[in-house]
Design a protein around this motif. Structure first.
Motif, PDB file in Angstrom:
ATOM      1  N   HIS A 281      42.830  42.994  52.878  1.00 51.78           N
ATOM      2  CA  HIS A 281      43.520  42.886  53.596  1.00 51.78           C
ATOM      3  C   HIS A 281      43.929  44.160  54.705  1.00 51.78           C
ATOM      4  CE1 HIS A 281      46.357  40.187  56.558  1.00 51.78           C
ATOM      5  NE2 HIS A 281      47.947  41.222  56.122  1.00 51.78           N
ATOM      6  N   ILE A 282      43.752  44.144  55.849  1.00 50.48           N
ATOM      7  CA  ILE A 282      44.104  45.396  56.488  1.00 50.48           C
ATOM      8  C   ILE A 282      44.723  44.855  57.935  1.00 50.48           C
ATOM      9  CG2 ILE A 282      43.270  47.745  56.984  1.00 50.48           C
ATOM     10  CD1 ILE A 282      41.374  48.151  55.255  1.00 50.48           C
ATOM     11  N   LYS A 283      46.429  45.692  58.142  1.00 51.02           N
ATOM     12  CA  LYS A 283      46.592  44.857  59.306  1.00 51.02           C
ATOM     13  C   LYS A 283      47.180  46.115  60.169  1.00 51.02           C
ATOM     14  CE  LYS A 283      50.621  42.232  60.804  1.00 51.02           C
ATOM     15  NZ  LYS A 283      49.452  42.004  61.989  1.00 51.02           N
ATOM     16  N   TRP A 284      47.028  46.120  61.303  1.00 49.83           N
ATOM     17  CA  TRP A 284      48.069  46.849  62.639  1.00 49.83           C
ATOM     18  C   TRP A 284      49.021  46.215  62.601  1.00 49.83           C
ATOM     19  CZ3 TRP A 284      48.826  52.170  63.960  1.00 49.83           C
ATOM     20  CH2 TRP A 284      47.855  53.148  63.172  1.00 49.83           C
ATOM     21  N   THR A 285      50.364  46.682  62.916  1.00 48.67           N
ATOM     22  CA  THR A 285      51.386  45.718  63.729  1.00 48.67           C
ATOM     23  C   THR A 285      51.344  47.420  65.084  1.00 48.67           C
ATOM     24  OG1 THR A 285      51.566  44.858  61.916  1.00 48.67           O
ATOM     25  CG2 THR A 285      52.930  45.377  64.624  1.00 48.67           C
ATOM     26  N   SER A 286      51.419  47.429  66.120  1.00 47.04           N
ATOM     27  CA  SER A 286      51.911  48.039  66.698  1.00 47.04           C
ATOM     28  C   SER A 286      52.701  47.723  67.868  1.00 47.04           C
ATOM     29  CB  SER A 286      50.428  48.453  68.044  1.00 47.04           C
ATOM     30  OG  SER A 286      51.037  49.634  68.766  1.00 47.04           O
ATOM     31  N   VAL A 287      53.593  48.099  67.841  1.00 45.46           N
ATOM     32  CA  VAL A 287      55.087  47.374  68.755  1.00 45.46           C
ATOM     33  C   VAL A 287      55.516  49.391  69.781  1.00 45.46           C
ATOM     34  CG1 VAL A 287      57.268  46.406  68.960  1.00 45.46           C
ATOM     35  CG2 VAL A 287      56.092  46.388  66.956  1.00 45.46           C
ATOM     36  N   ARG A 288      55.715  48.742  71.235  1.00 41.95           N
ATOM     37  CA  ARG A 288      56.166  48.888  71.846  1.00 41.95           C
ATOM     38  C   ARG A 288      57.337  48.455  73.428  1.00 41.95           C
ATOM     39  NH1 ARG A 288      51.426  50.922  76.180  1.00 41.95           N
ATOM     40  NH2 ARG A 288      50.214  49.088  75.415  1.00 41.95           N
ATOM     41  N   GLN A 289      58.732  49.506  72.505  1.00 40.59           N
ATOM     42  CA  GLN A 289      59.703  48.470  73.242  1.00 40.59           C
ATOM     43  C   GLN A 289      60.340  49.718  74.945  1.00 40.59           C
ATOM     44  OE1 GLN A 289      61.302  49.110  69.115  1.00 40.59           O
ATOM     45  NE2 GLN A 289      62.838  47.685  70.237  1.00 40.59           N
ATOM     46  N   GLU A 290      60.786  49.081  75.385  1.00 42.13           N
ATOM     47  CA  GLU A 290      61.553  49.443  76.813  1.00 42.13           C
ATOM     48  C   GLU A 290      62.768  49.581  76.580  1.00 42.13           C
ATOM     49  OE1 GLU A 290      59.654  50.586  79.139  1.00 42.13           O
ATOM     50  OE2 GLU A 290      57.895  49.609  78.684  1.00 42.13           O
ATOM     51  N   SER A 291      63.349  49.950  77.447  1.00 45.79           N
ATOM     52  CA  SER A 291      65.056  50.139  76.910  1.00 45.79           C
ATOM     53  C   SER A 291      65.716  48.827  76.994  1.00 45.79           C
ATOM     54  CB  SER A 291      65.533  50.567  78.726  1.00 45.79           C
ATOM     55  OG  SER A 291      64.508  51.686  79.339  1.00 45.79           O
ATOM     56  N   ALA A 292      67.323  48.566  75.367  1.00 48.02           N
ATOM     57  CA  ALA A 292      67.861  47.791  75.562  1.00 48.02           C
ATOM     58  C   ALA A 292      67.069  46.699  74.837  1.00 48.02           C
ATOM     59  CB  ALA A 292      68.869  47.892  76.965  1.00 48.02           C
ATOM     60  N   SER A 293      65.665  47.015  74.429  1.00 54.81           N
ATOM     61  CA  SER A 293      65.680  45.916  73.757  1.00 54.81           C
ATOM     62  C   SER A 293      65.739  46.000  72.234  1.00 54.81           C
ATOM     63  CB  SER A 293      63.142  45.989  74.228  1.00 54.81           C
ATOM     64  OG  SER A 293      62.372  46.872  73.769  1.00 54.81           O
ATOM     65  N   THR A 294      64.890  44.770  72.081  1.00 58.61           N
ATOM     66  CA  THR A 294      64.812  44.623  70.149  1.00 58.61           C
ATOM     67  C   THR A 294      64.189  44.337  69.811  1.00 58.61           C
ATOM     68  OG1 THR A 294      67.535  43.721  70.148  1.00 58.61           O
ATOM     69  CG2 THR A 294      66.423  44.239  68.329  1.00 58.61           C
ATOM     70  N   TYR A 295      62.968  44.863  68.461  1.00 56.07           N
ATOM     71  CA  TYR A 295      62.160  44.513  67.968  1.00 56.07           C
ATOM     72  C   TYR A 295      62.516  44.404  66.277  1.00 56.07           C
ATOM     73  CZ  TYR A 295      57.533  43.998  64.655  1.00 56.07           C
ATOM     74  OH  TYR A 295      57.744  44.185  63.669  1.00 56.07           O
ATOM     75  N   GLU A 296      62.999  43.339  65.879  1.00 57.42           N
ATOM     76  CA  GLU A 296      62.910  42.747  64.547  1.00 57.42           C
ATOM     77  C   GLU A 296      61.697  42.802  63.113  1.00 57.42           C
ATOM     78  OE1 GLU A 296      66.426  40.380  64.633  1.00 57.42           O
ATOM     79  OE2 GLU A 296      67.360  41.747  65.415  1.00 57.42           O
ATOM     80  N   LEU A 306      43.213  44.970  48.681  1.00 55.71           N
ATOM     81  CA  LEU A 306      43.792  45.810  48.463  1.00 55.71           C
ATOM     82  C   LEU A 306      44.023  45.683  49.956  1.00 55.71           C
ATOM     83  CD1 LEU A 306      43.543  48.924  49.807  1.00 55.71           C
ATOM     84  CD2 LEU A 306      41.415  48.347  50.613  1.00 55.71           C
ATOM     85  N   SER A 307      46.072  46.068  50.074  1.00 51.35           N
ATOM     86  CA  SER A 307      46.724  45.836  51.585  1.00 51.35           C
ATOM     87  C   SER A 307      47.208  46.735  51.476  1.00 51.35           C
ATOM     88  CB  SER A 307      47.363  44.388  51.181  1.00 51.35           C
ATOM     89  OG  SER A 307      48.451  43.698  52.054  1.00 51.35           O
ATOM     90  N   ARG A 308      46.938  46.503  52.892  1.00 53.24           N
ATOM     91  CA  ARG A 308      46.863  48.010  54.173  1.00 53.24           C
ATOM     92  C   ARG A 308      48.087  47.685  55.129  1.00 53.24           C
ATOM     93  NH1 ARG A 308      46.335  54.082  53.967  1.00 53.24           N
ATOM     94  NH2 ARG A 308      47.101  54.099  55.935  1.00 53.24           N
ATOM     95  N   HIS A 309      48.976  48.171  55.547  1.00 52.85           N
ATOM     96  CA  HIS A 309      49.941  47.746  56.564  1.00 52.85           C
ATOM     97  C   HIS A 309      50.379  48.560  57.370  1.00 52.85           C
ATOM     98  CE1 HIS A 309      53.450  44.781  59.147  1.00 52.85           C
ATOM     99  NE2 HIS A 309      52.356  45.585  59.600  1.00 52.85           N
ATOM    100  N   ASN A 310      49.739  48.480  58.358  1.00 52.89           N
ATOM    101  CA  ASN A 310      49.854  50.137  59.605  1.00 52.89           C
ATOM    102  C   ASN A 310      50.861  49.836  60.517  1.00 52.89           C
ATOM    103  OD1 ASN A 310      47.832  52.466  58.271  1.00 52.89           O
ATOM    104  ND2 ASN A 310      46.165  50.319  59.139  1.00 52.89           N
ATOM    105  N   LEU A 311      52.670  50.020  60.467  1.00 49.09           N
ATOM    106  CA  LEU A 311      53.189  49.960  61.587  1.00 49.09           C
ATOM    107  C   LEU A 311      54.011  50.701  62.507  1.00 49.09           C
ATOM    108  CD1 LEU A 311      55.147  47.586  62.426  1.00 49.09           C
ATOM    109  CD2 LEU A 311      56.569  48.407  59.973  1.00 49.09           C
ATOM    110  N   HIS A 312      52.958  50.740  63.611  1.00 48.82           N
ATOM    111  CA  HIS A 312      53.639  51.788  64.338  1.00 48.82           C
ATOM    112  C   HIS A 312      54.612  51.671  65.882  1.00 48.82           C
ATOM    113  CE1 HIS A 312      53.647  55.181  66.977  1.00 48.82           C
ATOM    114  NE2 HIS A 312      52.766  54.559  67.938  1.00 48.82           N
ATOM    115  N   VAL A 313      55.921  51.596  65.585  1.00 49.69           N
ATOM    116  CA  VAL A 313      57.316  51.151  66.452  1.00 49.69           C
ATOM    117  C   VAL A 313      57.454  52.788  67.305  1.00 49.69           C
ATOM    118  CG1 VAL A 313      59.348  49.972  66.909  1.00 49.69           C
ATOM    119  CG2 VAL A 313      57.963  49.369  64.924  1.00 49.69           C
ATOM    120  N   GLN A 314      57.515  52.280  68.979  1.00 52.07           N
ATOM    121  CA  GLN A 314      57.946  53.203  69.636  1.00 52.07           C
ATOM    122  C   GLN A 314      58.185  52.873  70.725  1.00 52.07           C
ATOM    123  OE1 GLN A 314      54.054  54.903  72.004  1.00 52.07           O
ATOM    124  NE2 GLN A 314      55.440  57.019  72.638  1.00 52.07           N
ATOM    125  N   GLN A 315      59.315  53.657  70.589  1.00 48.56           N
ATOM    126  CA  GLN A 315      60.586  53.468  71.737  1.00 48.56           C
ATOM    127  C   GLN A 315      60.235  54.126  73.137  1.00 48.56           C
ATOM    128  OE1 GLN A 315      64.723  53.993  69.477  1.00 48.56           O
ATOM    129  NE2 GLN A 315      64.216  52.229  68.009  1.00 48.56           N
TER     130      GLN A 315
END
Length: 392
Positions: A281-296, A306-315
């Motif tokens: 199980h290989i997963k990508w989560t890619s997040v882009r947040q604009e001003s005053a936004s919230t990601y939880e 085999l489990s791998r989570h690639n988590l990328h967050v950009q403010q």
């Protein structure tokens, strides 16, 4: 065994075998006749054959300019310049992917006949089986302007344009991100218009229907891909649940979720991974947040060999909030791997992380690699509120 690497970085502002189903189409997009220069081209026979088998397993898009076709074409170029990762590569120093490479990989080329044996939830939900969107419930009851469903069935030109714009500016991930880009049969869209707030979450349930028997070395491969796009002031909850449909079968789920949160928007994301203990199980989560936004994000991962989570967050603006809470449990001969990356480039950005890794088996392994990148000029202007807690 637990391996933890936390790497704060300061940066300047961002300037084997294959079994392929028969296909009547005479073309292939995966070719060494590539615009890449010789110095950029890295020929890895295993990766190249995998890309060709994925390309041959799916029909070409009806339009050469469609978002899905553009995604496939751009992914091909990345695959041609990226070798298969090994333990010598820093991001995979603690993660052995040879289990996948030694298997007989079979791209899943057609929607399965699938009987949903679970009771429907009371919330809007989608069933994604072997990468194909199969069933939906309560989707018709969503507010006006909200779209949840297949890109191939989407007729709203405004939403299609927004999807194209978002995908064209997407950040590139690793090899597995690009493999998904080539092999994704469709794109599941969750679109929330400006100012719209959904009271109930959207539930995405991923089932693995095809699987190889223990000892067969057969590894059916699926590539589900989802885009969550929330416009200014919109709010939505998204629940992802990955389950194995065939007990101890072996298979490979290579999943990508992209999230775009507009100004003042909010996304609550729950992710549960309970795959077969013989699966990859290989997963990508890619997040882009604009001003005053919230990601939880709240994540619980217990399945997979085999489990791998690639988590990328950009403010992408000031006053942005990112909160990550994860639990990884390795109760058998498993590798549970989380690689998180957060980019803070604007003032008053806030990040809170709580990661827990539990290993209860002598052959189990849990890996956490945390990477926080902070704009150099931002550090000189003011303090950056960050909170990180690790429990092993």
């Amino acid at each position: 065994m637990a391996a933890i690497a936390f790497t704060p970085q300061v940066q300047r502002p961002p300037l084997p075998f294959f079994s392929t189903p028969k296909s009547p189409k005479p073309k292939t997009r995966v070719s060494l006749q590539s615009p890449l220069s010789t110095s950029q081209l890295v020929y890895d026979p295993f990766v190249h054959q995998l890309a060709e088998s994925l390309d041959d397993s799916l029909p070409s898009s009806s339009s050469s300019s469609s978002p899905l076709q553009n995604l496939r074409d751009s992914s091909v170029q990345t695959v041609l310049s990226t070798p298969w990762p090994t333990r010598k590569d820093e991001p995979f120093r603690f993660t052995d992917t040879s289990f996948i490479k030694r298997s007989q990989i079979t791209p899943i080329s057609r929607p399965p006949s699938f009987d949903n044996r679970q009771e429907d939830t009371q919330f809007p939900n989608l069933d994604i089986v072997d990468g194909f969107l199969i069933n939906s419930t309560y989707i018709s009851e969503l507010p006006d302007g909200v779209y949840v469903g297949s890109l191939l069935e989407l007729s709203d030109e405004t939403i299609i344009k927004r999807v194209s714009e978002f995908l064209s500016s997407s950040a590139q991930g690793d090899l597995f991100w690009s493999i998904n880009g080539i092999g994704a049969p469709d794109l599941t869209i969750v679109y929330v218009p400006a100012g719209c707030r959904l009271d109930n979450p959207i539930c995405l349930r991923y089932f693995a229907n095809e699987g190889g028997d223990i000892g067969s070395h057969n590894l059916p491969l699926s590539n589900p891909r989802v885009l969550v796009l929330v416009e200014e002031g919109g709010e939505v909850g998204v629940v992802e649940e990955f389950v194995g449909g065939n007990g101890d079968k072996s298979y490979w789920v290579n999943s990508v979720l992209e999230v775009g949160v507009g100004v003042g928007g909010k996304v609550k994301h729950s992710y549960v991974q309970n795959q077969s203990l013989n699966a990859a199980h290989i997963k990508w989560t890619s997040v882009r947040q604009e001003s005053a936004s919230t990601y939880e994000l709240v994540e619980v991962s217990t399945g997979g060999k085999l489990s791998r989570h690639n988590l990328h967050v950009q403010q992408l603006g000031p006053d942005t909030v990112t909160e990550l809470s994860t639990l990884h449990l390795s109760a058998g001969d498993q590798t549970q791997d989380l690689h998180s990356s957060i980019v803070l480039d604007h003032p008053r950005g806030y990040s809170r992380q709580l990661h827990k890794c539990i290993v209860s088996h002598s052959d189990g392994k849990a890996v956490f690699d945390g990477n926080v990148k902070v704009n150099r000029s931002l550090l000189m202007m003011s303090s950056v509120p960050m909170e990180l807690q690790l429990v092993t």
